[in-house]
Design a protein around this motif. Structure first.
Motif, mmCIF file in Angstrom:
data_model
loop_
_atom_site.group_PDB
_atom_site.id
_atom_site.type_symbol
_atom_site.label_atom_id
_atom_site.label_comp_id
_atom_site.label_asym_id
_atom_site.label_seq_id
_atom_site.Cartn_x
_atom_site.Cartn_y
_atom_site.Cartn_z
ATOM 1 N N GLY A 114 -34.165 33.009 -36.039
ATOM 2 C CA GLY A 114 -35.176 32.109 -35.496
ATOM 3 C C GLY A 114 -34.615 31.308 -34.328
ATOM 4 O O GLY A 114 -35.253 31.178 -33.280
ATOM 5 N N ALA A 115 -33.400 30.802 -34.506
ATOM 6 C CA ALA A 115 -32.777 30.015 -33.440
ATOM 7 C C ALA A 115 -32.521 30.871 -32.209
ATOM 8 O O ALA A 115 -32.696 30.426 -31.078
ATOM 9 C CB ALA A 115 -31.469 29.398 -33.934
ATOM 10 N N ILE A 116 -32.134 32.124 -32.434
ATOM 11 C CA ILE A 116 -31.897 33.022 -31.301
ATOM 12 C C ILE A 116 -33.194 33.225 -30.518
ATOM 13 O O ILE A 116 -33.197 33.273 -29.296
ATOM 14 C CB ILE A 116 -31.334 34.377 -31.788
ATOM 15 C CG1 ILE A 116 -29.909 34.181 -32.284
ATOM 16 C CG2 ILE A 116 -31.385 35.424 -30.687
ATOM 17 C CD1 ILE A 116 -29.336 35.372 -32.991
ATOM 18 N N LEU A 117 -34.311 33.309 -31.249
ATOM 19 C CA LEU A 117 -35.592 33.513 -30.576
ATOM 20 C C LEU A 117 -36.170 32.207 -30.048
ATOM 21 O O LEU A 117 -37.294 32.174 -29.569
ATOM 22 C CB LEU A 117 -36.585 34.187 -31.524
ATOM 23 C CG LEU A 117 -36.214 35.610 -31.942
ATOM 24 C CD1 LEU A 117 -37.182 36.132 -32.980
ATOM 25 C CD2 LEU A 117 -36.188 36.540 -30.742
ATOM 26 N N GLY A 118 -35.427 31.118 -30.178
ATOM 27 C CA GLY A 118 -35.853 29.870 -29.561
ATOM 28 C C GLY A 118 -36.652 28.947 -30.452
ATOM 29 O O GLY A 118 -37.290 28.020 -29.964
ATOM 30 N N LEU A 119 -36.641 29.187 -31.758
ATOM 31 C CA LEU A 119 -37.349 28.283 -32.664
ATOM 32 C C LEU A 119 -36.435 27.126 -33.050
ATOM 33 O O LEU A 119 -35.225 27.297 -33.165
ATOM 34 C CB LEU A 119 -37.753 29.021 -33.941
ATOM 35 C CG LEU A 119 -38.858 30.048 -33.853
ATOM 36 C CD1 LEU A 119 -39.064 30.701 -35.205
ATOM 37 C CD2 LEU A 119 -40.153 29.408 -33.402
ATOM 38 N N SER A 120 -37.037 25.978 -33.277
ATOM 39 C CA SER A 120 -36.231 24.855 -33.737
ATOM 40 C C SER A 120 -36.128 24.933 -35.261
ATOM 41 O O SER A 120 -36.919 25.605 -35.922
ATOM 42 C CB SER A 120 -36.862 23.536 -33.318
ATOM 43 O OG SER A 120 -38.044 23.333 -34.044
ATOM 44 N N GLN A 121 -35.143 24.226 -35.771
ATOM 45 C CA GLN A 121 -34.935 24.168 -37.215
ATOM 46 C C GLN A 121 -36.229 23.784 -37.944
ATOM 47 O O GLN A 121 -36.588 24.365 -38.954
ATOM 48 C CB GLN A 121 -33.866 23.113 -37.476
ATOM 49 C CG GLN A 121 -33.416 23.022 -38.908
ATOM 50 C CD GLN A 121 -32.082 23.693 -39.084
ATOM 51 O OE1 GLN A 121 -31.296 23.793 -38.155
ATOM 52 N NE2 GLN A 121 -31.819 24.169 -40.272
ATOM 53 N N GLU B 16 -29.532 23.772 -31.196
ATOM 54 C CA GLU B 16 -29.717 24.286 -32.558
ATOM 55 C C GLU B 16 -29.183 25.705 -32.689
ATOM 56 O O GLU B 16 -28.625 26.074 -33.715
ATOM 57 C CB GLU B 16 -31.189 24.237 -32.958
ATOM 58 C CG GLU B 16 -31.637 22.798 -33.120
ATOM 59 C CD GLU B 16 -32.951 22.670 -33.856
ATOM 60 O OE1 GLU B 16 -33.541 23.699 -34.205
ATOM 61 O OE2 GLU B 16 -33.376 21.531 -34.072
ATOM 62 N N LEU B 17 -29.364 26.474 -31.639
ATOM 63 C CA LEU B 17 -28.813 27.820 -31.661
ATOM 64 C C LEU B 17 -27.289 27.757 -31.716
ATOM 65 O O LEU B 17 -26.647 28.515 -32.447
ATOM 66 C CB LEU B 17 -29.259 28.603 -30.421
ATOM 67 C CG LEU B 17 -28.646 29.991 -30.288
ATOM 68 C CD1 LEU B 17 -29.004 30.876 -31.458
ATOM 69 C CD2 LEU B 17 -29.083 30.655 -28.994
ATOM 70 N N LEU B 18 -26.715 26.839 -30.957
ATOM 71 C CA LEU B 18 -25.253 26.696 -30.957
ATOM 72 C C LEU B 18 -24.746 26.448 -32.372
ATOM 73 O O LEU B 18 -23.815 27.113 -32.831
ATOM 74 C CB LEU B 18 -24.844 25.558 -30.019
ATOM 75 C CG LEU B 18 -23.345 25.274 -29.925
ATOM 76 C CD1 LEU B 18 -22.586 26.478 -29.420
ATOM 77 C CD2 LEU B 18 -23.078 24.084 -29.015
ATOM 78 N N TRP B 19 -25.400 25.526 -33.090
ATOM 79 C CA TRP B 19 -24.914 25.222 -34.449
ATOM 80 C C TRP B 19 -25.133 26.394 -35.382
ATOM 81 O O TRP B 19 -24.305 26.663 -36.258
ATOM 82 C CB TRP B 19 -25.571 23.946 -34.979
ATOM 83 C CG TRP B 19 -25.211 22.780 -34.128
ATOM 84 C CD1 TRP B 19 -26.073 21.914 -33.514
ATOM 85 C CD2 TRP B 19 -23.894 22.376 -33.719
ATOM 86 N NE1 TRP B 19 -25.369 21.011 -32.756
ATOM 87 C CE2 TRP B 19 -24.032 21.271 -32.865
ATOM 88 C CE3 TRP B 19 -22.609 22.853 -33.983
ATOM 89 C CZ2 TRP B 19 -22.946 20.622 -32.274
ATOM 90 C CZ3 TRP B 19 -21.524 22.214 -33.390
ATOM 91 C CH2 TRP B 19 -21.695 21.116 -32.563
ATOM 92 N N GLN B 20 -26.245 27.101 -35.192
ATOM 93 C CA GLN B 20 -26.469 28.288 -36.019
ATOM 94 C C GLN B 20 -25.375 29.327 -35.797
ATOM 95 O O GLN B 20 -24.914 29.978 -36.719
ATOM 96 C CB GLN B 20 -27.834 28.911 -35.709
ATOM 97 C CG GLN B 20 -29.017 28.139 -36.263
ATOM 98 C CD GLN B 20 -29.114 28.237 -37.772
ATOM 99 O OE1 GLN B 20 -28.648 29.190 -38.378
ATOM 100 N NE2 GLN B 20 -29.695 27.226 -38.387
ATOM 101 N N MET B 21 -24.988 29.478 -34.534
ATOM 102 C CA MET B 21 -23.965 30.472 -34.194
ATOM 103 C C MET B 21 -22.613 30.069 -34.766
ATOM 104 O O MET B 21 -21.865 30.908 -35.260
ATOM 105 C CB MET B 21 -23.842 30.590 -32.678
ATOM 106 C CG MET B 21 -25.013 31.271 -32.039
ATOM 107 S SD MET B 21 -24.973 33.025 -32.392
ATOM 108 C CE MET B 21 -26.057 33.620 -31.153
ATOM 109 N N VAL B 22 -22.305 28.768 -34.681
ATOM 110 C CA VAL B 22 -21.057 28.288 -35.260
ATOM 111 C C VAL B 22 -21.084 28.540 -36.774
ATOM 112 O O VAL B 22 -20.134 29.063 -37.352
ATOM 113 C CB VAL B 22 -20.843 26.785 -34.975
ATOM 114 C CG1 VAL B 22 -19.637 26.264 -35.725
ATOM 115 C CG2 VAL B 22 -20.679 26.553 -33.488
ATOM 116 N N GLY B 23 -22.212 28.196 -37.387
ATOM 117 C CA GLY B 23 -22.368 28.409 -38.827
ATOM 118 C C GLY B 23 -22.189 29.869 -39.189
ATOM 119 O O GLY B 23 -21.535 30.206 -40.166
#
Lengths: 229, 266
Positions: A114-121, B16-23
């Motif tokens: 989801g984050a890769i596709l640009g969605l927020s948490q 948020e993507l950065l933290w997901q990637m780190v995770g």
């Protein structure tokens, strides 16, 4: 409704295929004066517009540049010459699940992808239930993705991608996979998108499918458009 | 400069993507091993013990003359930040190639991939740091307020590492040899940096080379402030900062100039 959401103006995409990936190959070639890269034209001077809410199919034989068009729209590549302008959130369904990590659970992958596709948490939190419902994977959601069958994998990936609420949806031959039941579900969802006014760019070999589903077809052959508008 | 601000802005937008990637990196790395994060501690500990034996019992390298600090602590203070530098750089170097499927499919700022691999190494570093702290307390190593200098020193180290990482990550996409070149360079570089020996052992005619090696200045500064209780050498540190910033600007502008063709080159 009539504003172009995607506009290609005289777009040419050339790849310089690097024939030498390592120094070992590259240095001797340089010394001998061989060409170190080959040029390959994927798209040759292509112009077209896609209007908001249209469903456009792109067909053509292998290597005619279909996927390159999708990659240009997705912003992954940039044209060698000409301009590509895209207005709106793009959700690529190009080879689903590219961002999945096999060691992580389905749940973790939903957040990651989801984050890769640009969605927020927050958006993922809100949509999580609906994503897993769509994929029908509640039983396995905390299992690592490496234990998934390829069908389950596709279902999860597709479910995430359709929850991005895109303005432009890029679909690349993905519907060839998955069982017929899930394919039905995907088409149902895509038809809903159509009704909601989402612009869809659909790439396929399957001419009858494209004719049935799309408002308009762009035909490519040898990097050129066959039916210029 | 403008480029840097733009990039920082992009990264904040995509944080948020950065933290997901780190995770992803942190979780995935240890998910399958039984000892899990224990490896992060065990690894430098074993390295320290073996090196201490080789360099203090067999080779008898002196530590700083004034204090009688055990060689193992003397080594560890330098080894941990060096390891952070080396592992960050080599994993960042591979980060783009490892995520090549993503790069050809989805758009997001590519610098995130490099940063995520660096940050995940930072997590390892923090774990390993805990041994150093325990060790220093056990040996009752006196510290002064000068120890606070480690924060700016650390900043300089990370700026330098980021610059190099961006450069080599982008270069590695074009020629995969770069990753081997980097690991060889890191091996040699460690010996050109006062990690296993004190900086004062370096003969005067080689001093200039050391001043132009930011890692040498940084590692030496950690030792001066943590173990020596001194303030760092500000002239050397200023040179290191300037060189690190130049490295960052060069690294970033090379990265950005190649970014458009990343997807073509994979």
């Amino acid at each position: 409704m009539a504003t172009p959401i995607v506009k290609f103006t005289n777009v040419t995409k050339r790849f310089s295929l690097q024939s030498h990936k390592t120094f070992k190959e590259f240095l001797p070639a340089l010394i001998k004066g061989e060409e170190t890269s080959k040029q390959f034209i994927a798209l040759n001077n292509i112009s077209f517009e896609i209007l908001t809410g249209e469903t456009v199919g792109i067909i053509g034989p292998n290597g005619s540049g279909k996927s390159t068009i999708l990659k240009l729209i997705a912003g992954v590549m940039s044209p060698t010459s000409g301009t590509v302008s895209v207005h709106g959130r793009v959700s690529p369904l190009i080879e689903l699940g590219a961002g999945f990590h096999f060691e992580l659970s389905g749940r973790e992958n939903v957040y990651l992808n989801g984050a890769i596709l640009g969605l927020s948490q927050k958006e993922i939190d809100q949509n999580f239930k609906s994503i897993v419902d769509f994929a029908d994977l509640w039983e396995y959601i905390d299992q690592p993705v490496k234990r998934y069958s390829s069908g389950m994998y596709m279902r999860l990936a597709f479910a995430i991608a359709v929850h991005v609420h895109p303005q432009i949806l890029l679909v690349d031959e993905i519907l060839a996979v998955g069982d017929p039941e899930f394919q039905q579900k995907c088409f149902k969802r895509m038809n809903e998108f159509k009704k909601e006014g989402v612009t869809i760019v659909f790439v396929s070999h399957d001419l009858s499918l494209v004719r049935k589903f799309c408002d308009r077809v762009i035909e490519l052959n040898h990097s050129r458009m066959i039916n210029p508008q | 400069m403008l480029q840097l601000l733009k990039e920082v802005n992009q990264i904040i937008k995509w944080h948020e993507l950065l933290w997901q990637m780190v995770g992803r990196e942190v979780k995935a790395r240890y998910k399958q091993s039984i000892l899990g994060y224990f490896w992060v501690i065990l690894n430098p500990l074993a390295q320290m013990l073996v090196m201490s034996f080789a360099f203090s019992i067999i080779l008898r390298i002196p530590t700083n003359a004034t204090s009688n600090i055990p060689y193992s602590i003397f080594l560890f203070v330098a080894l941990l930040p060096w390891n952070l530098f080396a592992t960050s750089l080599s994993s960042a170097c591979n980060s783009l190639v490892m995520s090549s499927t993503l790069i050809t499919k989805v758009y997001f700022p590519r610098t995130i991939l490099v940063l995520a691999s660096m940050i995940s190494k930072l997590v390892d570093f923090v774990f390993a740091l805990s041994i150093l702290i325990i060790y220093m307390i056990a040996y009752r190593i006196p510290v002064t307020l000068n120890i606070l200098w480690i924060f700016p020193i650390f900043m300089i180290q990370q700026i330098f590492t980021t610059g190099l990482s961006l450069f080599f990550a982008a270069a590695n996409l074009i020629y995969r040899d770069i990753q081997y070149l980097v690991s060889l360079a890191l091996l040699l570089w460690m010996y050109a940096t006062p990690v296993i020996y004190p900086a004062d052992l370096v003969p005067a005619r080689y001093k200039l080379i050391f001043q132009l090696n930011p890692m040498a200045v940084i590692i030496n500064a950690y030792r001066q402030t943590i173990l020596g209780g001194d303030s760092p050498n500000f002239v050397s540190l200023a040179i290191a900062l300037a060189l690190s910033l130049v490295t960052l600007f060069i690294g970033l502008s090379y990265f950005k100039s190649r970014e458009k063709v990343f997807a073509d080159n994979i």
